[in-house]
Design an enzyme around this catalytic site. Structure first.
Site, PDB file in Angstrom:
ATOM      1  N   ASP A 351      11.025  -0.518   3.489  1.00 37.69           N
ATOM      2  CA  ASP A 351      10.287  -0.887   2.320  1.00 37.69           C
ATOM      3  C   ASP A 351       9.878   0.552   1.621  1.00 37.69           C
ATOM      4  OD1 ASP A 351       8.876  -2.127   0.305  1.00 37.69           O
ATOM      5  OD2 ASP A 351       7.486  -3.184   1.856  1.00 37.69           O
TER       6      ASP A 351
HETATM    7  C1  BGC Z   1       7.510  -4.207  -1.772  1.00 35.62           C
HETATM    8  C2  BGC Z   1       8.972  -4.712  -1.255  1.00 35.62           C
HETATM    9  C3  BGC Z   1       9.793  -4.486  -2.762  1.00 35.62           C
HETATM   10  C4  BGC Z   1       9.976  -3.110  -3.089  1.00 35.62           C
HETATM   11  C5  BGC Z   1      10.566  -2.716  -4.292  1.00 35.62           C
HETATM   12  C6  BGC Z   1       7.496  -2.633  -2.306  1.00 35.62           C
HETATM   13  O1  BGC Z   1       6.311  -2.425  -2.656  1.00 35.62           O
HETATM   14  O2  BGC Z   1       6.666  -4.277  -0.355  1.00 35.62           O
HETATM   15  O3  BGC Z   1       8.879  -6.215  -1.333  1.00 35.62           O
HETATM   16  O4  BGC Z   1      11.083  -4.902  -2.503  1.00 35.62           O
HETATM   17  O5  BGC Z   1       8.457  -2.346  -3.336  1.00 35.62           O
HETATM   18  O6  BGC Z   1      10.181  -2.787  -5.422  1.00 35.62           O
END
Ligand code: BGC
Length: 862
Positions: A351
């Site tokens: 993540d």
């Molecule tokens: C989120 C993810 C997301 C990523 C990219 C993170 O803050 O938890 O679900 O895909 O950001 O934007």
């Protein structure tokens, strides 16, 4: 078995399960605590200047502290047993992570991909390309970099080898942060449709848009959070709190998205159940989801199994800690569960900003760091390879997994250039890449219609029949005032048009702020907020669609969409009241209902004897404040329908569509009826290391209500139709041969098949076939969701969903539904054997309309 390299590496481990660490000897730098925002919004500093960053950081710091005081408490944390040093021993706050070492079992070395089954050809191609790469090129593949696109993640091209790079973009309900794409129904809405075929169609349509935009990896779908914490801010992104329902829908979604050549990256692995303290902040580590082995398998891992079975190319590891080891450096989760037990052949991506160590994460099974690898990998990874801290084979495996997924999706052949339709700044002139495909308009509409759940309908309130006068109330009926792209801090980018962008961004830094809102007052909701928000470029608002219908019918229309105590014209044949329940990534919800909306509904009901309530709910929303009011004649949970919200609702209200959605969760009478309401907070000894103990085990939602004999307001699986269905003729047939033709192994205690994607192949052997007849005995044509529940001997749950089918049945006609029960469906996780076990005994089989309305009863004995 620990390899020599691993032993060398242990000296450099900073924050994971195995062995005592010596952070001072770390060659890989520790992540700076305040670098988080820059990591999360890599372009923020570059493009919008420092002032904006400072503003948000100030908000985050202030809001985070205040939020700690304001949030609800759940008595979960505080009793984790530490095995290492680091505690003070006198009950004061634990100061050293070493206290927790050993709580998450070490699983090393990281398994190499094998190229089994459908991966063979892609694996061969990937190995050939990896063989031609230099060390630096392999390292480039594993780490995000900046680009001239708006892709939140980007892997640089390697022109020498004709590798064009990769664009990774959000999310599960449409491409975020770009124009000329559709806003699809959100996960919770798809779950509420209980329609596998429709979920598949949505995956095809949505996947096609990602492809046209040049997105190689779709950052979704979501099956974690599962929905343990009822107030969690991201439950709406997932399909259901029931792992079987979520598993079936994620399977269809992954298969469909990948069938058009886009890699899915199913997320967030694993135990990502609350937003509060999801990331480390201000000297406090991220919350640890402490989950026992049985619960982990039977509940949280279950839908990920389906995603892996469907061939998901990517899995995103999560922000929080699992059993006190960070999600992206947790060897048990990545090497053990995912790459060994589930035979996962694809790649694990972090993540955003979830990497907190270098060598640790590499050895634990991480393959790609996002949005940048500079902090821990990049040149540091090169050093670690050269000095043997990370074996060369591990890096080769990372690169092979990424490239094999790319080849398996045929992205080397005619795939749109990475990010070609993802203009970096939509406020400036840019080339238009229109990704919408008109042949999916009906899928967008059907998807929006089928996630609406009608839970109350008395005195034939619905459908409406060309009313002479209609009155409309409530803030969630109309569109927001503004819908336009703006920079990184724009409401549009994060789905906060109807809410407050500053409140939303506060959540990205920590635990939220005082006064966060339960509702979005500035307009209707078609999705929740954060990275799961789609890019709105068209929204059919309920008010607009109803106004159009009123014109066609010659209906007099009155409205007051802003007053708390509006006047209702006494001649109104019906009064429609619109409210919503807001949720966003980065913070948990403050409550399950709100006094403003409840008051508004009661105020109208006191004046209007046909009050119809529509709630756009990004999560479970209680209704007991008004549900028994005699003038509240109908209630619809409208969830998050995507861009065709108003059009779909109008179709239901006026009877052009027969409601067929069913609740993918339980609606309680009281908050306290749920096993886990709010997030766990830092407390007691664990002020710096918040703990969340999943002590309720597998008893979430209806499992809990059934086991504890609590009467819900509306049970899991419930929903009304404009017609009535009768159930008859339950038939159960025992299978006598496995898929491989081996009948002796069919009812063996443990599976013995080879591990392929998803787990041992014979877990999917069909053991029983069940059928039932459903007759539409009413006057309207419509779809019914037939549900099959199994009572498994030795399980904590009274019953568990293990089948559902949704036939469309014309009035007076009968359809036969057929269910297949697999070995997996009837097994429990045996913690001693570390295998799925098919127990002997009597299994209750029930079929019916909801988890508590099961007219057909049978049993099988194993
Ligand atoms: C989120 C993810 C997301 C990523 C990219 C993170 O803050 O938890 O679900 O895909 O950001 O934007």
């Amino acid at each position: 078995m620990q390899s020599e390299n691993l032993l060398k590496a242990s000296a450099f481990m900073s924050n994971s399960s195995p062995g005592p660490a010596s952070p001072s000897t770390n060659i890989v730098p520790t992540k700076p605590q305040h670098g988080k925002l820059a990591q999360r919004f890599p372009s923020l500093q570059k493009k919008r200047g420092i002032a904006a960053v400072v503003l948000v950081v100030l908000l985050i710091i202030g809001g985070g502290l205040a939020g700690l005081a304001a949030l609800p408490r759940h008595g979960g944390g505080g009793n984790a047993e530490g095995s290492g040093s680091g505690g003070s021993g006198d009950g004061s706050s634990i100061s050293n992570d070493a206290f927790f070492y050993g709580q998450s079992p070490p699983v090393y070395p990281s398994p190499n991909m094998t190229g089994a089954g459908l991966w063979a050809e892609a694996f061969t191609k990937a190995k050939a390309l990896v063989g031609a790469m230099t060390l630096d090129e392999k390292i480039m593949l594993t780490s995000g970099t900046s680009s001239k696109t708006s892709c939140p993640g980007f892997i640089a091209p390697i022109p020498r080898l004709n590798f064009t790079g990769l664009c990774l973009a959000d999310a599960g309900q449409g491409v975020r942060g770009t124009d000329f794409v559709s806003s699809w129904p959100a996960g919770i809405h798809v779950g509420a449709s209980w329609n596998k075929a429709l979920a598949h169609q949505r995956g095809l349509g949505m996947g096609g848009e990602f492809r046209t935009k040049g997105v190689n990896v779709l950052l979704g779908p979501v099956v974690g959070p599962v929905g343990r914490v009822v107030l969690s801010g991201r439950n709406w992104e997932g399909f259901s709190v029931d792992p079987y329902l979520a598993g079936k829908i994620v399977f269809e979604t992954v298969q469909a998205v990948q069938s058009v050549g886009v890699m899915a990256s199913t997320k967030h692995f694993i135990g990502n159940e609350q937003e509060t303290n999801r990331v480390p902040s201000g000297g406090i580590e991220a919350v640890s989801s402490n989950i026992d082995d049985k619960t982990l398998h039977e509940l949280y891992l279950w839908p990920f199994m389906d995603a892996v079975k469907a061939g998901t190319g990517g899995i995103m590891c999560s922000y929080q800690r699992l059993n006190n080891s960070y999600g992206c450096s947790n060897s048990k989760a990545l090497n053990g569960l995912l790459k060994t037990e589930l035979g996962f052949e694809g790649f694990v991506v972090t993540d955003w900003g979830a990497q907190h160590a270098g060598v640790d994460t590499a050895l634990a099974g991480l393959d790609m760091a996002m949005p940048t690898g500079d902090t821990f990998w990049g040149s540091h990874l090169a050093t670690a390879i050269k000095n043997g801290s990370v074996p060369q084979s591990r890096l080769d495996d990372m690169a092979s997994r990424i490239l094999a997924s790319y080849y398996k999706s045929s992205q080397d052949r005619g795939y749109p250039s990475p990010g070609v339709g993802m203009a970096s700044d939509l406020t400036k002139a840019h080339t238009v890449v229109d990704a919408r495909n008109s042949s999916f308009r009906s899928t967008l509409l059907d998807g929006a219609v089928e996630g609406h759940v009608l839970v109350k309908n008395i005195r034939n309130a619905l459908p409406l029949k060309s009313p002479k006068m209609l009155s409309i109330f409530g803030y969630s009926a109309r569109n927001s005032d503004v819908n336009t792209p703006g920079g990184i801090i724009s409401s549009w980018l994060w789905g906060a048009q109807s809410n407050d962008i500053m409140e939303l961004l506060t959540g990205f830094g920590g635990s939220g702020k005082v006064g966060k809102t339960s509702i979005s007052f500035n307009g209707t909701l078609i999705a929740g907020g954060g990275s799961g928000a789609p890019s709105q470029s068209y929204v059919s608002a309920p008010f607009d669609a109803i106004a159009q219908q009123a014109y066609d019918d010659g209906t007099a229309l009155f409205w007051d969409l802003t007053s708390a105590k509006p006047f209702a014209n006494p001649n109104s044949e019906a009064c429609l009241v619109f409210g919503n329940a807001w949720a966003t990534e980065g913070q948990d919800r403050p409550g399950m209902h709100d006094d403003y909306t409840d008051g508004l509904i009661k105020h109208i009901a006191n004046q209007c004897n046909n009050t119809i309530v529509v709630l756009h709910n990004a999560g479970i929303r209680l209704v007991d404040q008004f549900i028994d009011h005699p003038n509240v004649t109908a209630v619809l949970f409208a969830h998050l329908p995507g861009e065709l919200s108003g059009r779909a609702l109008t179709s239901i209200l006026y009877g052009k569509s027969n409601p067929s959605g069913r609740l993918p969760y339980t609606i309680a009478r009281n908050e306290t009826d749920y096993p886990v309401l709010g997030p766990d907070l830092p407390q007691g000894q664990f002020l710096k290391f918040p703990q969340s103990n999943f002590s309720e085990g597998t008893l979430l939602d209806y499992r809990h209500f059934d086991a504890k004999n609590i009467t819900p307001r509306y049970e899991f699986g419930f929903g009304l139709s404009y017609t009535t269905f009768n159930y008859s003729n339950l038939a159960i047939e025992k299978a006598n041969t496995t898929s491989s033709g081996n009948s002796t192994a069919l009812f063996a205690e443990y599976p013995s098949g080879a591990v392929r994607e998803g787990g041992p192949t014979d877990l999917w052997d069909v053991l029983f076939r069940v059928s039932a007849d459903i007759t539409n005995v009413g006057n309207a044509d419509g779809a019914e969701v037939a549900q099959l529940y199994v009572g498994i001997p030795g399980s904590d749950s009274v019953r568990q969903l293990r089948g559902f089918e949704k036939p469309f049945i014309n009035a007076t006609e009968t359809a036969t539904v057929r269910f297949e029960l697999t070995r997996r469906d009837l097994s429990v996780w045996d913690t001693n054997a570390q295998k799925w076990k098919l127990g002997s005994g009597k299994y209750n089989i029930t079929v019916g309309r909801s988890s508590r309305d099961l007219p057909l009863v049978g049993e099988v004995v194993i």
